[in-house]
Write a protein that holds these residues in place. Structure first.
Motif, PDB file in Angstrom:
ATOM      1  N   THR A  95      23.749  -6.749  35.130  1.00  0.00           N
ATOM      2  CA  THR A  95      22.630  -7.618  35.495  1.00  0.00           C
ATOM      3  C   THR A  95      21.934  -6.966  36.681  1.00  0.00           C
ATOM      4  O   THR A  95      22.577  -6.650  37.691  1.00  0.00           O
ATOM      5  N   VAL A  96      20.629  -6.725  36.549  1.00  0.00           N
ATOM      6  CA  VAL A  96      19.935  -5.747  37.398  1.00  0.00           C
ATOM      7  C   VAL A  96      18.642  -6.318  37.973  1.00  0.00           C
ATOM      8  O   VAL A  96      17.903  -7.022  37.281  1.00  0.00           O
TER       9      VAL A  96
ATOM     10  N   ILE B 139      27.531  -4.074  24.341  1.00  0.00           N
ATOM     11  CA  ILE B 139      26.829  -3.671  25.563  1.00  0.00           C
ATOM     12  C   ILE B 139      25.676  -4.638  25.788  1.00  0.00           C
ATOM     13  O   ILE B 139      24.772  -4.736  24.953  1.00  0.00           O
ATOM     14  N   VAL B 140      25.719  -5.375  26.911  1.00  0.00           N
ATOM     15  CA  VAL B 140      24.626  -6.317  27.232  1.00  0.00           C
ATOM     16  C   VAL B 140      24.069  -5.947  28.603  1.00  0.00           C
ATOM     17  O   VAL B 140      24.810  -5.765  29.562  1.00  0.00           O
ATOM     18  N   GLU B 141      22.744  -5.842  28.676  1.00  0.00           N
ATOM     19  CA  GLU B 141      22.085  -5.405  29.908  1.00  0.00           C
ATOM     20  C   GLU B 141      20.882  -6.296  30.176  1.00  0.00           C
ATOM     21  O   GLU B 141      20.013  -6.448  29.324  1.00  0.00           O
ATOM     22  N   ILE B 142      20.846  -6.867  31.362  1.00  0.00           N
ATOM     23  CA  ILE B 142      19.756  -7.762  31.736  1.00  0.00           C
ATOM     24  C   ILE B 142      19.000  -7.166  32.919  1.00  0.00           C
ATOM     25  O   ILE B 142      19.601  -6.843  33.945  1.00  0.00           O
ATOM     26  N   GLY B 143      17.701  -6.984  32.761  1.00  0.00           N
ATOM     27  CA  GLY B 143      16.862  -6.656  33.905  1.00  0.00           C
ATOM     28  C   GLY B 143      16.432  -5.211  34.041  1.00  0.00           C
ATOM     29  O   GLY B 143      15.626  -4.896  34.903  1.00  0.00           O
ATOM     30  N   ALA B 144      16.948  -4.294  33.224  1.00  0.00           N
ATOM     31  CA  ALA B 144      16.532  -2.893  33.383  1.00  0.00           C
ATOM     32  C   ALA B 144      16.607  -2.135  32.069  1.00  0.00           C
ATOM     33  O   ALA B 144      17.098  -1.023  31.994  1.00  0.00           O
TER      34      ALA B 144
ATOM     35  N   ILE C 150      29.596   0.462  18.722  1.00  0.00           N
ATOM     36  CA  ILE C 150      28.853  -0.677  19.254  1.00  0.00           C
ATOM     37  C   ILE C 150      28.706  -1.774  18.208  1.00  0.00           C
ATOM     38  O   ILE C 150      28.073  -1.580  17.161  1.00  0.00           O
ATOM     39  N   ALA C 151      29.281  -2.926  18.532  1.00  0.00           N
ATOM     40  CA  ALA C 151      29.146  -4.088  17.653  1.00  0.00           C
ATOM     41  C   ALA C 151      27.802  -4.758  17.849  1.00  0.00           C
ATOM     42  O   ALA C 151      27.201  -5.268  16.897  1.00  0.00           O
ATOM     43  N   LYS C 152      27.315  -4.765  19.105  1.00  0.00           N
ATOM     44  CA  LYS C 152      26.079  -5.475  19.425  1.00  0.00           C
ATOM     45  C   LYS C 152      25.532  -4.951  20.739  1.00  0.00           C
ATOM     46  O   LYS C 152      26.286  -4.591  21.639  1.00  0.00           O
ATOM     47  N   THR C 153      24.204  -4.876  20.861  1.00  0.00           N
ATOM     48  CA  THR C 153      23.557  -4.674  22.154  1.00  0.00           C
ATOM     49  C   THR C 153      22.596  -5.825  22.353  1.00  0.00           C
ATOM     50  O   THR C 153      22.066  -6.378  21.385  1.00  0.00           O
ATOM     51  N   MET C 154      22.355  -6.180  23.606  1.00  0.00           N
ATOM     52  CA  MET C 154      21.495  -7.340  23.848  1.00  0.00           C
ATOM     53  C   MET C 154      20.897  -7.292  25.248  1.00  0.00           C
ATOM     54  O   MET C 154      21.510  -6.791  26.192  1.00  0.00           O
ATOM     55  N   SER C 155      19.686  -7.821  25.374  1.00  0.00           N
ATOM     56  CA  SER C 155      19.060  -8.099  26.660  1.00  0.00           C
ATOM     57  C   SER C 155      18.581  -9.540  26.628  1.00  0.00           C
ATOM     58  O   SER C 155      18.129 -10.030  25.592  1.00  0.00           O
ATOM     59  N   ALA C 156      18.696 -10.227  27.768  1.00  0.00           N
ATOM     60  CA  ALA C 156      18.205 -11.608  27.863  1.00  0.00           C
ATOM     61  C   ALA C 156      17.433 -11.721  29.170  1.00  0.00           C
ATOM     62  O   ALA C 156      17.971 -12.122  30.193  1.00  0.00           O
TER      63      ALA C 156
ATOM     64  N   SER D   4      19.086 -16.630  29.468  1.00  0.00           N
ATOM     65  CA  SER D   4      20.310 -16.139  30.089  1.00  0.00           C
ATOM     66  C   SER D   4      21.256 -17.288  30.425  1.00  0.00           C
ATOM     67  O   SER D   4      22.460 -17.221  30.167  1.00  0.00           O
ATOM     68  N   ASP D   5      20.704 -18.360  30.978  1.00  0.00           N
ATOM     69  CA  ASP D   5      21.524 -19.536  31.300  1.00  0.00           C
ATOM     70  C   ASP D   5      22.105 -20.166  30.042  1.00  0.00           C
ATOM     71  O   ASP D   5      23.255 -20.617  30.025  1.00  0.00           O
ATOM     72  N   ALA D   6      21.295 -20.201  28.981  1.00  0.00           N
ATOM     73  CA  ALA D   6      21.761 -20.809  27.734  1.00  0.00           C
ATOM     74  C   ALA D   6      22.918 -20.010  27.131  1.00  0.00           C
ATOM     75  O   ALA D   6      23.843 -20.572  26.547  1.00  0.00           O
TER      76      ALA D   6
END
Length: 474
Positions: free
Chosen positions: A112-113, A28-33, A51-57, A63-65
């Motif tokens: 992406t939020v 589960i990856v969530e950006i912005g919220a 869940i193997a991994k959760t992440m925010s960037a 995020s671009d990288a």
């Protein structure tokens, strides 16, 4: 909008059911919220099995990288959520498929939020999606949704997206054989008015039989949104992407099928609209709009297949199409004004203008016709009115229209302030064309009706058998 829960399970019960199934595993990856979706699974318990991994960037360079620079240059976009889903599922499969049970079905949820920013009036929206194996070792399928958030603070918006994310993951696993149920379930445990879902896309081997144009219409009928928009290539478009910083010219019709009369109204309307200061082809979007309701606001129950055929023919002529459940024109203007502050033009026939001046059309509107007019013409909005033929076969424009005595000053106000503009017809013979007659004739096969519609439209009706066209057996 009234949302009824599809499942009797609460958000935490849905998350727990997924967590307790050792065959379901992913990222589960969530950006912005925040990490609201992941949090729901952790709160439910037993998340280590899911869940193997959760992440925010949050940082753009990070995020671009991780996911690459997207061609559209936007961070809340369909292309970015697609890149996130694809990369994360590939990583899960690469890293754990050799050590986990062969019966595992892997997933990657991404969001992406752009949530409410402190002190800013920014657009609050999100692209959310899941990439999922429908059975062990399967080629993955994708579901992507675009969400607009209407809560007035970031915390509430994040909470709503957390529930939506759980609903999407749960639905992808348990309702995948019924896409309409997936759509219906997305707002489970979310109070009406908090979010709007104005685009959904199903792609992949398990969804090959789905027509995304037809399934998006269910978003309107399930009260997830009020309108769906289609680009000329037939793709579903997020309204903000189509309308942002654009002048809008729209015409409402049944377009069943689109006729030469419809075409002339649109083109004559364009000609007049482009005479407005600062309006030209480049900064204008032209939209053919179809309402799901009749003039009194009743659902006409048009089949999805029928609506898709109308969309396809209008698209073939190069037009954007919008299908909505709006009845009154002032609601249509209000919808467009959410996304653009520029000029709005509405092309109407004389019959539509008479309807606008009919006080019975405003039943249920507290301020009656005055409120309706106040909401239709407040800023940079004009009606472009196509003429009609009278009983003697003479052209009559809107200046000849008779209104009730007590409305004559209201009519004069609109005239003197240029809210009403007359447009011409290119050919009086077009008034002899009636869609209902064309529809009746084409069901009997080829014939003179073909001259009453654009050539491309006639060819497609014949080729695809649209609207019950009878193909002769060889």
């Amino acid at each position: 909008m009234e949302h009824k829960n599809v499942s009797s399970r609460s958000t935490s019960q849905k998350a727990l059911r997924v967590n307790l199934d050792e065959k379901k595993y992913g990222t589960i990856v969530e950006i912005g919220a925040g990490q609201e979706v992941a949090r729901q699974f952790f709160l439910a318990g037993a998340a280590a099995g899911t869940i193997a991994k959760t992440m925010s960037a949050y940082d753009m360079k990070f995020s671009d990288a991780i996911y690459g620079v997207q061609n559209d240059g936007r961070y809340v976009s369909k292309s970015r959520v697609k890149a996130m889903m694809q990369q994360e599922l590939d990583l899960v499969v690469e890293r754990v498929s050799e050590v986990r049970s062969r019966s595992s079905r892997y997933f990657a949820y991404a969001a992406t939020v752009a949530a409410k920013s402190f002190g800013r009036q920014n657009e609050c929206h999100a692209w959310c999606g899941i990439r999922i194996q429908m059975y062990p070792g399967a080629e993955p399928s994708n579901i992507k949704v675009h969400v607009r958030m209407h809560d007035d603070n970031a915390e509430a918006q994040q909470q709503a997206l957390g529930v939506l994310g759980v609903n999407l993951i749960y639905a992808a696993y348990y309702y995948f054989e019924n896409p309409k149920m997936i759509i219906d379930s997305l707002t489970d445990s979310i109070k009406p008015g908090r979010i709007e879902i104005d685009s959904i896309e199903f792609i992949g081997p398990y969804f090959e039989d789905i027509d995304n144009r037809a399934i998006n219409l269910h978003l309107i009928r399930s009260w997830k949104t009020r309108a769906i928009m289609f680009r000329p290539d037939g793709s579903i478009c997020v309204p903000a992407d189509m309308l942002y910083k654009k002048n809008v010219l729209t015409i409402r019709g049944s377009f069943r099928p689109v006729t030469n009369l419809n075409l002339d109204m649109i083109e004559q309307g364009k000609k007049a609209f482009f005479e407005q200061q600062g309006v030209d082809e480049k900064n204008t979007v032209v939209i053919a709009e179809i309402s799901l309701n009749d003039a009194k606001g009743n659902d006409i129950h048009a089949p999805e297949e029928d609506l898709v055929q109308r969309v396809q023919l209008l698209n073939a002529l190069g037009y954007n199409v919008m299908i909505s459940d709006y009845t009154r024109y002032f609601k249509l203007r209000e919808y467009f004004r959410q996304y653009t502050k520029m000029e709005i033009g509405i092309v109407v026939g004389m019959i539509n203008l008479k309807q606008i001046f009919d006080e019975d059309s405003y039943r249920g509107v507290e301020g009656g016709i005055l409120e309706g007019f106040g909401k239709l013409f407040p800023d940079n909005t004009r009606l472009f009115i196509y003429p009609e033929l009278n009983a003697e076969g003479e052209l009559r424009d809107f200046s000849h229209m008779k209104v009730q005595e007590h409305l004559r000053f209201l009519y004069r106000h609109l005239l003197e302030n240029d809210f009403l503009t007359g447009i011409d017809t290119s050919n009086k013979s077009l008034f002899k064309i009636y869609s209902r007659e064309v529809l009746k004739q084409l069901k009997a096969g080829r014939g003179k009706w073909e001259k009453d519609v654009p050539q491309l439209v006639a060819e497609q009706i014949v080729e695809h058998g649209f609207f019950g066209f009878k193909k002769k057996r060889r």
